[in-house]
Design a protein around this motif. Structure first.
Motif, PDB file in Angstrom:
ATOM      1  N   SER A   1      11.648  -5.677  -7.043  1.00 54.07           N
ATOM      2  CA  SER A   1      11.818  -5.166  -5.690  1.00 54.07           C
ATOM      3  C   SER A   1      10.842  -5.856  -4.746  1.00 54.07           C
ATOM      4  O   SER A   1       9.838  -6.445  -5.173  1.00 54.07           O
ATOM      5  N   ALA A   2      11.131  -5.773  -3.452  1.00 53.18           N
ATOM      6  CA  ALA A   2      10.215  -6.332  -2.453  1.00 53.18           C
ATOM      7  C   ALA A   2       8.850  -5.674  -2.547  1.00 53.18           C
ATOM      8  O   ALA A   2       7.815  -6.322  -2.340  1.00 53.18           O
ATOM      9  N   ALA A   3       8.836  -4.384  -2.882  1.00 52.44           N
ATOM     10  CA  ALA A   3       7.561  -3.678  -3.002  1.00 52.44           C
ATOM     11  C   ALA A   3       6.755  -4.199  -4.188  1.00 52.44           C
ATOM     12  O   ALA A   3       5.540  -4.376  -4.097  1.00 52.44           O
ATOM     13  N   GLU A   4       7.422  -4.447  -5.319  1.00 55.66           N
ATOM     14  CA  GLU A   4       6.723  -5.000  -6.481  1.00 55.66           C
ATOM     15  C   GLU A   4       6.119  -6.356  -6.154  1.00 55.66           C
ATOM     16  O   GLU A   4       4.978  -6.657  -6.523  1.00 55.66           O
ATOM     17  N   ILE A   5       6.887  -7.184  -5.479  1.00 52.55           N
ATOM     18  CA  ILE A   5       6.394  -8.511  -5.105  1.00 52.55           C
ATOM     19  C   ILE A   5       5.201  -8.387  -4.175  1.00 52.55           C
ATOM     20  O   ILE A   5       4.190  -9.083  -4.320  1.00 52.55           O
ATOM     21  N   ALA A   6       5.285  -7.467  -3.216  1.00 53.40           N
ATOM     22  CA  ALA A   6       4.189  -7.279  -2.259  1.00 53.40           C
ATOM     23  C   ALA A   6       2.925  -6.803  -2.961  1.00 53.40           C
ATOM     24  O   ALA A   6       1.811  -7.268  -2.653  1.00 53.40           O
TER      25      ALA A   6
ATOM     26  N   LEU B   1       0.825  -1.204   0.000  1.00 58.30           N
ATOM     27  CA  LEU B   1       0.000   0.000   0.000  1.00 58.30           C
ATOM     28  C   LEU B   1       0.863   1.260   0.000  1.00 58.30           C
ATOM     29  O   LEU B   1       0.529   2.260  -0.649  1.00 58.30           O
ATOM     30  N   GLY B   2       1.988   1.211   0.704  1.00 58.50           N
ATOM     31  CA  GLY B   2       2.898   2.352   0.704  1.00 58.50           C
ATOM     32  C   GLY B   2       3.489   2.600  -0.670  1.00 58.50           C
ATOM     33  O   GLY B   2       3.571   3.747  -1.135  1.00 58.50           O
ATOM     34  N   PHE B   3       3.888   1.540  -1.339  1.00 59.56           N
ATOM     35  CA  PHE B   3       4.447   1.647  -2.685  1.00 59.56           C
ATOM     36  C   PHE B   3       3.401   2.202  -3.647  1.00 59.56           C
ATOM     37  O   PHE B   3       3.682   3.089  -4.460  1.00 59.56           O
ATOM     38  N   ALA B   4       2.169   1.679  -3.548  1.00 61.31           N
ATOM     39  CA  ALA B   4       1.086   2.159  -4.412  1.00 61.31           C
ATOM     40  C   ALA B   4       0.796   3.634  -4.156  1.00 61.31           C
ATOM     41  O   ALA B   4       0.529   4.402  -5.089  1.00 61.31           O
ATOM     42  N   ALA B   5       0.857   4.042  -2.886  1.00 61.65           N
ATOM     43  CA  ALA B   5       0.602   5.448  -2.548  1.00 61.65           C
ATOM     44  C   ALA B   5       1.673   6.359  -3.151  1.00 61.65           C
ATOM     45  O   ALA B   5       1.363   7.448  -3.664  1.00 61.65           O
ATOM     46  N   VAL B   6       2.919   5.926  -3.080  1.00 61.70           N
ATOM     47  CA  VAL B   6       4.013   6.718  -3.647  1.00 61.70           C
ATOM     48  C   VAL B   6       3.829   6.892  -5.151  1.00 61.70           C
ATOM     49  O   VAL B   6       3.966   7.993  -5.693  1.00 61.70           O
ATOM     50  N   GLU B   7       3.510   5.792  -5.833  1.00 63.18           N
ATOM     51  CA  GLU B   7       3.365   5.883  -7.287  1.00 63.18           C
ATOM     52  C   GLU B   7       2.102   6.653  -7.688  1.00 63.18           C
ATOM     53  O   GLU B   7       2.083   7.337  -8.717  1.00 63.18           O
ATOM     54  N   SER B   8       1.069   6.544  -6.888  1.00 60.16           N
ATOM     55  CA  SER B   8      -0.129   7.344  -7.151  1.00 60.16           C
ATOM     56  C   SER B   8       0.192   8.832  -7.026  1.00 60.16           C
ATOM     57  O   SER B   8      -0.236   9.648  -7.861  1.00 60.16           O
ATOM     58  N   ALA B   9       0.945   9.183  -5.990  1.00 62.42           N
ATOM     59  CA  ALA B   9       1.340  10.583  -5.805  1.00 62.42           C
ATOM     60  C   ALA B   9       2.223  11.055  -6.957  1.00 62.42           C
ATOM     61  O   ALA B   9       2.125  12.202  -7.410  1.00 62.42           O
ATOM     62  N   ARG B  10       3.077  10.152  -7.443  1.00 59.15           N
ATOM     63  CA  ARG B  10       3.943  10.521  -8.566  1.00 59.15           C
ATOM     64  C   ARG B  10       3.105  10.858  -9.804  1.00 59.15           C
ATOM     65  O   ARG B  10       3.376  11.825 -10.519  1.00 59.15           O
ATOM     66  N   VAL B  11       2.066  10.043 -10.062  1.00 62.50           N
ATOM     67  CA  VAL B  11       1.216  10.276 -11.225  1.00 62.50           C
ATOM     68  C   VAL B  11       0.451  11.591 -11.064  1.00 62.50           C
ATOM     69  O   VAL B  11       0.326  12.375 -12.011  1.00 62.50           O
ATOM     70  N   VAL B  12      -0.072  11.849  -9.854  1.00 62.56           N
ATOM     71  CA  VAL B  12      -0.780  13.104  -9.600  1.00 62.56           C
ATOM     72  C   VAL B  12       0.150  14.288  -9.866  1.00 62.56           C
ATOM     73  O   VAL B  12      -0.218  15.255 -10.553  1.00 62.56           O
ATOM     74  N   ALA B  13       1.359  14.213  -9.330  1.00 61.94           N
ATOM     75  CA  ALA B  13       2.312  15.308  -9.512  1.00 61.94           C
ATOM     76  C   ALA B  13       2.706  15.456 -10.972  1.00 61.94           C
ATOM     77  O   ALA B  13       2.805  16.577 -11.495  1.00 61.94           O
ATOM     78  N   ASP B  14       2.909  14.335 -11.628  1.00 68.04           N
ATOM     79  CA  ASP B  14       3.318  14.371 -13.026  1.00 68.04           C
ATOM     80  C   ASP B  14       2.269  15.044 -13.894  1.00 68.04           C
ATOM     81  O   ASP B  14       2.584  15.823 -14.799  1.00 68.04           O
ATOM     82  N   ARG B  15       0.997  14.762 -13.593  1.00 68.77           N
ATOM     83  CA  ARG B  15      -0.079  15.361 -14.386  1.00 68.77           C
ATOM     84  C   ARG B  15      -0.308  16.826 -14.030  1.00 68.77           C
ATOM     85  O   ARG B  15      -0.802  17.599 -14.853  1.00 68.77           O
TER      86      ARG B  15
END
Length: 387
Positions: free
Chosen positions: A197-202, A12-26
């Motif tokens: 990464s461990a996050a990808e696996i999780a 969930l932490g990894f997903a949150a980081v990438e979601s924030a990245r997409v928001v910022a990118d847009r």
């Protein structure tokens, strides 16, 4: 915190980081090296991507466009350079969730890396690549490819192939796998395809647990109860499964070679959409293609011959494989398309129309049922290491 709980938190932490990245990118303005939308690809920008002079391309026009796991478009190009009159472009997907998914599993970066690795002398037919770029900060990817429209034949996931067509694809897969068999490039330039990464696996485990642990709706009726129970192995014993396959000889695998990701030109099969390519076990590509693309009645009659043909093609390339062992691995690998098709169907129409998912699930269920593939996989991976 228990291992499943800590894994969920990590995912969930990894997903949150990438979601924030997409928001910022847009949200962030400015001129990025890779545009988010095809209508922002100007002649000057395209010339820059292709390494041409700023005035080399006089104009471009969008012929058609759509978006799924990536945004795709065909463009007409008026140019002084040595370019075809039309090109095929892949960009980040329009849908927010799809873009987050792309980031989580590095799908765009993988495909860019594969096109660079295959180069001009690819062992299989792929669209000619004119440019392959990835922005590691914004995680945007851009591909400029040969436009195959009007020359190549395309099919959909609900189609089937003849024996001769299946043999041609198996031959092509063997040629691809032979080129990269046990290559030391997996610790060099292709290392990103060999490591997760461990996050990808999780995140992968969390998605599988969510989608497979509560199969409901129309798709649930297509999966027998014993198969639903067996599918839990994909998240309950994912580490053991990954460890087993990682111990087998590795090569470059396409990862998703169904008919929707293939084309045929002058009788020669070619491969599209390398987003889930990785270092893996070659026979898994064969099992995936055969299950997804050959009508079950025909497949049951020819699949042993297809596996023998694949082994013989590898041996002619100097790669020795044990036939009986290869067949056992093929049977175990039949579980992989079931995982893919059931998860795709469970995710809903955003991924695939139900009619398409239904065909895939039905074919995969027929395959694992014919050979009791989950039992074979369980025997191969051995006792549960978590106990």
């Amino acid at each position: 915190m228990s291992p499943p709980a800590s894994s969920t938190v990590r995912a969930l932490g990894f997903a949150a980081v990438e979601s924030a990245r997409v928001v910022a990118d847009r949200a962030v303005g400015g001129r990025a090296s890779i545009p988010l939308r095809i209508d922002r690809l100007t002649p000057t920008r395209l010339a820059d991507v292709l390494g041409l002079s700023p005035k080399a391309i006089r104009s471009l026009r969008i012929l058609d466009a759509d978006s799924g796991t990536a945004a795709r478009a065909r463009i007409a190009v008026d140019s002084d350079a040595d370019l075809p009159k039309s090109l095929f472009v892949k960009l980040p997907p329009h849908d927010f969730g799809q873009q987050v998914l792309l980031n989580l599993f590095r799908l765009g970066a993988r495909e860019v890396l594969v096109y660079r690795a295959l180069g001009a002398a690819a062992p299989v037919r792929v669209p000619r690549c004119y440019a392959a770029r990835h922005d590691p900060v914004r995680k945007r990817s851009l591909l400029i490819l040969e436009d195959l429209s009007g020359r190549a034949e395309f099919r959909t996931c609900v189609d089937t192939v003849t024996r001769a067509e299946a043999e041609a694809v198996v031959d092509a897969l063997a040629d691809l796998h032979a080129r990269f068999w046990a290559t030391d490039r997996f610790v060099g330039d292709l290392r990103p395809l060999a490591a997760r990464s461990a996050a990808e696996i999780a995140v992968g485990d969390l998605i599988r647990r969510y989608l497979l642990g509560r199969l409901t709706g129309p798709i649930a009726d297509l999966v027998p109860p014993e198969t639903k129970r067996a599918c839990r192995m994909f998240f309950e014993r994912s580490a053991d499964i990954d460890r087993f396959w990682a111990a087998q000889p590795q090569t470059l695998t396409h990862g998703d070679p169904h008919l929707g990701n293939l084309f045929v030109e002058a009788g020669v099969p070619g491969f599209l959409d390398w987003q889930v390519a990785s270092a893996g076990v070659g026979i898994r590509d064969v099992a995936y293609f055969a299950t997804a693309s050959v009508e079950p009645g025909l497949l049951r009659r020819i699949e042993r011959d297809l596996v023998r043909r694949y082994a013989a093609r590898l041996e002619r390339a100097g790669i020795a494989v044990a036939g009986d062992r290869l067949w056992t691995l093929y049977v175990a690998a039949l579980t992989e398309p079931l995982l893919a098709f059931v998860c795709t169907a469970a995710a809903g129409d955003r991924m695939q129309p139900f009619a398409v998912s239904q065909v895939g699930v039905e074919r995969a269920v027929a395959a694992v049922t014919a050979y009791d593939s989950f039992a074979v996989l369980a025997e191969l991976i051995g006792p549960d290491s978590a106990r």
